[in-house]
Design a protein around this motif. Structure first.
Motif, PDB file in Angstrom:
ATOM      1  N   GLY A  37       0.790  -1.217   0.000  1.00 25.05           N
ATOM      2  CA  GLY A  37       0.000   0.000   0.000  1.00 25.05           C
ATOM      3  C   GLY A  37       0.828   1.276   0.000  1.00 25.05           C
ATOM      4  N   MET A  38       2.077   1.194  -0.409  1.00 25.28           N
ATOM      5  CA  MET A  38       2.931   2.389  -0.448  1.00 25.28           C
ATOM      6  C   MET A  38       2.387   3.373  -1.470  1.00 25.28           C
ATOM      7  N   THR A  42       5.594   8.278  -2.677  1.00 26.49           N
ATOM      8  CA  THR A  42       6.640   7.787  -1.782  1.00 26.49           C
ATOM      9  C   THR A  42       7.557   6.821  -2.522  1.00 26.49           C
ATOM     10  N   PHE A  43       6.956   5.922  -3.283  1.00 27.84           N
ATOM     11  CA  PHE A  43       7.741   4.980  -4.083  1.00 27.84           C
ATOM     12  C   PHE A  43       8.622   5.738  -5.070  1.00 27.84           C
ATOM     13  N   GLY A  44       8.046   6.750  -5.702  1.00 24.17           N
ATOM     14  CA  GLY A  44       8.777   7.530  -6.691  1.00 24.17           C
ATOM     15  C   GLY A  44       9.967   8.278  -6.120  1.00 24.17           C
ATOM     16  N   ILE A 129       1.752 -10.943  -4.785  1.00 27.32           N
ATOM     17  CA  ILE A 129       0.577 -10.125  -5.131  1.00 27.32           C
ATOM     18  C   ILE A 129      -0.670 -10.997  -5.189  1.00 27.32           C
ATOM     19  N   PHE A 130      -0.555 -12.176  -5.799  1.00 27.93           N
ATOM     20  CA  PHE A 130      -1.691 -13.101  -5.868  1.00 27.93           C
ATOM     21  C   PHE A 130      -2.197 -13.444  -4.476  1.00 27.93           C
ATOM     22  N   ARG A 131      -1.286 -13.790  -3.565  1.00 22.88           N
ATOM     23  CA  ARG A 131      -1.696 -14.139  -2.201  1.00 22.88           C
ATOM     24  C   ARG A 131      -2.365 -12.957  -1.506  1.00 22.88           C
ATOM     25  N   HIS A 132      -1.824 -11.766  -1.706  1.00 24.41           N
ATOM     26  CA  HIS A 132      -2.402 -10.573  -1.071  1.00 24.41           C
ATOM     27  C   HIS A 132      -3.813 -10.307  -1.605  1.00 24.41           C
TER      28      HIS A 132
END
Length: 141
Positions: A37-38, A42-44, A129-132
């Protein structure tokens, strides 16, 4: 073509491996934005510049080093030029120098190992990602 055109083609072929690096970088981006959920901004600011650096520098440095060392030659199978027959006339045939060929090692360092690692990275990130997403859907019911 000639040796110069083959070296140029080998350079561009090596540089094109940046696409694999960007595929891995996108998978990292998706994990951080979807799973953790970043926020994108912030990631950038924190992670994205480093991803761009790795995605551009490694392919560029290996392409330049390969051109300087003269490792790009015509492929034995199929059209094109990339790491082959380095050093020139290496091998144990009577027409060759007897010096051991280093082409396979260079090819693994330039592309084989990084691409294998990137394929594993993308597979692991897709699984995370699939599990989330699956857990999120189950919890929303």
């Amino acid at each position: 073509g000639n040796d110069a055109s083959c070296s140029a083609m080998g350079f561009w072929n090596q540089l094109s491996f940046a696409a694999f690096f960007y595929n891995g970088a996108l998978s990292v981006y998706y994990v951080f934005t979807i799973r953790t959920g970043m926020p994108e901004h912030t990631f950038g600011r924190t992670i994205e510049p480093w991803l761009h650096l790795v995605c551009n520098v490694y392919p560029l440095v290996t392409a330049v080093v390969g051109a300087i060392l003269g490792v790009y030659r015509e492929n034995e199978l199929g059209p094109g030029c990339w790491v082959n027959n380095y050093p020139e006339n290496c091998g144990s045939d009577p027409t060759e120098t007897g010096e051991p060929c280093r082409s396979v090692l260079i090819a693994w360092v330039f592309a084989g190992i990084p691409i294998c690692m990137l394929m594993i990275l993308v597979a692991v990130n897709n699984y995370l990602i699939f599990r989330h997403v699956r857990r999120t859907i189950r919890n929303s019911r």
